[in-house]
Design a protein around this motif. Structure first.
Motif, mmCIF file in Angstrom:
data_model
loop_
_atom_site.group_PDB
_atom_site.id
_atom_site.type_symbol
_atom_site.label_atom_id
_atom_site.label_comp_id
_atom_site.label_asym_id
_atom_site.label_seq_id
_atom_site.Cartn_x
_atom_site.Cartn_y
_atom_site.Cartn_z
ATOM 1 N N LEU A 59 37.011 37.405 49.189
ATOM 2 C CA LEU A 59 36.452 37.649 47.848
ATOM 3 C C LEU A 59 36.009 39.098 47.676
ATOM 4 O O LEU A 59 36.277 39.718 46.642
ATOM 5 N N SER A 60 35.342 39.648 48.673
ATOM 6 C CA SER A 60 34.904 41.041 48.555
ATOM 7 C C SER A 60 36.105 41.980 48.537
ATOM 8 O O SER A 60 36.142 42.957 47.776
ATOM 9 N N GLY A 61 37.124 41.693 49.352
ATOM 10 C CA GLY A 61 38.339 42.505 49.334
ATOM 11 C C GLY A 61 39.086 42.390 48.020
ATOM 12 O O GLY A 61 39.641 43.369 47.517
ATOM 13 N N LEU A 62 39.078 41.189 47.428
ATOM 14 C CA LEU A 62 39.744 40.990 46.142
ATOM 15 C C LEU A 62 39.061 41.789 45.042
ATOM 16 O O LEU A 62 39.735 42.398 44.201
ATOM 17 N N LEU A 63 37.743 41.808 45.031
ATOM 18 C CA LEU A 63 37.020 42.608 44.033
ATOM 19 C C LEU A 63 37.333 44.095 44.192
ATOM 20 O O LEU A 63 37.565 44.806 43.210
ATOM 21 N N ALA A 64 37.350 44.564 45.432
ATOM 22 C CA ALA A 64 37.687 45.971 45.675
ATOM 23 C C ALA A 64 39.123 46.258 45.265
ATOM 24 O O ALA A 64 39.419 47.315 44.684
ATOM 25 N N MET A 65 40.030 45.326 45.532
ATOM 26 C CA MET A 65 41.436 45.504 45.162
ATOM 27 C C MET A 65 41.610 45.563 43.649
ATOM 28 O O MET A 65 42.392 46.371 43.137
ATOM 29 N N LEU A 66 40.885 44.716 42.919
ATOM 30 C CA LEU A 66 40.956 44.754 41.456
ATOM 31 C C LEU A 66 40.465 46.093 40.921
ATOM 32 O O LEU A 66 41.052 46.655 39.993
ATOM 33 N N TRP A 67 39.394 46.607 41.505
ATOM 34 C CA TRP A 67 38.892 47.920 41.078
ATOM 35 C C TRP A 67 39.925 49.004 41.360
ATOM 36 O O TRP A 67 40.170 49.876 40.513
ATOM 37 N N LEU A 68 40.529 48.957 42.542
ATOM 38 C CA LEU A 68 41.547 49.950 42.891
ATOM 39 C C LEU A 68 42.751 49.872 41.951
ATOM 40 O O LEU A 68 43.272 50.902 41.517
ATOM 41 N N LYS A 69 43.196 48.655 41.620
ATOM 42 C CA LYS A 69 44.332 48.514 40.713
ATOM 43 C C LYS A 69 44.005 49.062 39.334
ATOM 44 O O LYS A 69 44.824 49.739 38.714
ATOM 45 N N GLN A 70 42.794 48.777 38.848
ATOM 46 C CA GLN A 70 42.387 49.284 37.538
ATOM 47 C C GLN A 70 42.346 50.807 37.547
ATOM 48 O O GLN A 70 42.816 51.461 36.611
ATOM 49 N N ARG A 71 41.810 51.367 38.600
ATOM 50 C CA ARG A 71 41.741 52.835 38.705
ATOM 51 C C ARG A 71 43.140 53.446 38.807
ATOM 52 O O ARG A 71 43.416 54.480 38.191
ATOM 53 N N CYS A 72 44.038 52.812 39.560
ATOM 54 C CA CYS A 72 45.415 53.309 39.674
ATOM 55 C C CYS A 72 46.126 53.272 38.329
ATOM 56 O O CYS A 72 46.869 54.202 37.987
ATOM 57 N N ASN A 73 45.919 52.196 37.570
ATOM 58 C CA ASN A 73 46.539 52.108 36.251
ATOM 59 C C ASN A 73 46.022 53.204 35.317
ATOM 60 O O ASN A 73 46.794 53.794 34.556
ATOM 61 N N LYS A 74 44.731 53.491 35.369
ATOM 62 C CA LYS A 74 44.176 54.576 34.560
ATOM 63 C C LYS A 74 44.780 55.923 34.955
ATOM 64 O O LYS A 74 45.115 56.736 34.100
ATOM 65 N N GLU A 75 44.895 56.151 36.251
ATOM 66 C CA GLU A 75 45.468 57.411 36.719
ATOM 67 C C GLU A 75 46.938 57.530 36.322
ATOM 68 O O GLU A 75 47.401 58.609 35.952
ATOM 69 N N ARG A 76 47.676 56.417 36.375
ATOM 70 C CA ARG A 76 49.088 56.436 35.985
ATOM 71 C C ARG A 76 49.213 56.742 34.486
ATOM 72 O O ARG A 76 50.051 57.544 34.075
ATOM 73 N N ASP A 77 48.368 56.114 33.667
ATOM 74 C CA ASP A 77 48.392 56.374 32.225
ATOM 75 C C ASP A 77 48.042 57.826 31.929
ATOM 76 O O ASP A 77 48.660 58.461 31.076
ATOM 77 N N TYR A 78 47.037 58.346 32.617
ATOM 78 C CA TYR A 78 46.634 59.740 32.411
ATOM 79 C C TYR A 78 47.781 60.688 32.759
ATOM 80 O O TYR A 78 48.094 61.611 32.000
ATOM 81 N N LEU A 79 48.426 60.448 33.884
ATOM 82 C CA LEU A 79 49.533 61.312 34.307
ATOM 83 C C LEU A 79 50.689 61.232 33.317
ATOM 84 O O LEU A 79 51.265 62.259 32.931
ATOM 85 N N ASN A 80 51.027 60.030 32.864
ATOM 86 C CA ASN A 80 52.109 59.884 31.888
ATOM 87 C C ASN A 80 51.783 60.589 30.577
ATOM 88 O O ASN A 80 52.650 61.220 29.980
ATOM 89 N N ARG A 81 50.525 60.489 30.132
ATOM 90 C CA ARG A 81 50.126 61.184 28.901
ATOM 91 C C ARG A 81 50.243 62.690 29.057
ATOM 92 O O ARG A 81 50.746 63.383 28.182
#
Length: 195
Positions: free
Chosen positions: A145-167
């Motif tokens: 559960l703790s790893g899953l929460l950290a993984m969700l945060w990492l995925k959200q942050r990666c998606n933001k970084e990908r969107d920023y780079l594409n923009r």
């Protein structure tokens, strides 16, 4: 002062059995991978993105604006460094509950061995097996559960970084013009300012 927490930890590990030691080792490995990704995102990723953006704007200056394959490749390479070890993190998170289940099975086997030797009347002898069945299950679920929460945060942050780079990479693709910072003007390829 330091002896008491160590003895409590040792008692907890003894009650959980050998599977709990495996779960502890997997936990240390999992969180070292997660912290590595967090450290990379916080310290190194933004500087790399700025270098890629600067190189992209330098490359596309004065060239026709048909650079979609190159832009996709730059995004994939840059974000590939962020996504490194993410499949391994997902796999470890999925394995942790299974390790807890392995602890349950080994603990119940111990309970049945005690029952076959001493019968059902000796609850104290069965208690060790019950604790070896429940503690690893709890530990595996907590780690997952703790790893899953950290993984969700990492995925959200990666998606933001990908969107920023594409923009940022697509700014120079908009009809051959780049918005001038802080104004309503657009600077064209020839350097003239237009409204």
């Amino acid at each position: 002062m330091f002896d008491m927490p160590w003895s409590m930890l040792q008692d907890f590990l003894d009650q959980g059995g050998p599977v709990l030691m495996v779960i502890g080792t997997v936990t240390v490995f999992l969180w070292s991978l997660i912290l590595d990704r967090v450290l990379y995102l916080k310290k190194y990723h933004r500087a790399m993105v700025q270098q890629v953006i600067a190189g992209w704007h330098e490359h596309t200056r004065g060239l026709p604006k048909s650079e979609q394959p190159l832009r996709r490749r730059l995004t994939r390479c840059t974000m590939g460094r962020v996504d490194r070890n993410m499949p391994l993190i997902k796999t470890i998170i999925a394995v942790c509950p299974l390790l807890g289940l392995l602890g349950t099975v080994t603990g119940m086997v111990e309970v049945f061995e005690v029952m076959s030797v001493a019968g059902t009347g000796n609850a104290r002898a069965m208690a060790a097996g019950v604790s070896r069945a429940t503690i690893p299950t709890m530990a595996g679920m907590v780690v997952a559960l703790s790893g899953l929460l950290a993984m969700l945060w990492l995925k959200q942050r990666c998606n933001k970084e990908r969107d920023y780079l594409n923009r940022q990479l697509s700014l120079s693709q908009n009809q051959g013009s780049v918005p001038a910072m802080g104004t309503g003007l657009r600077v064209t390829d020839q350097g003239r300012e237009t409204r």
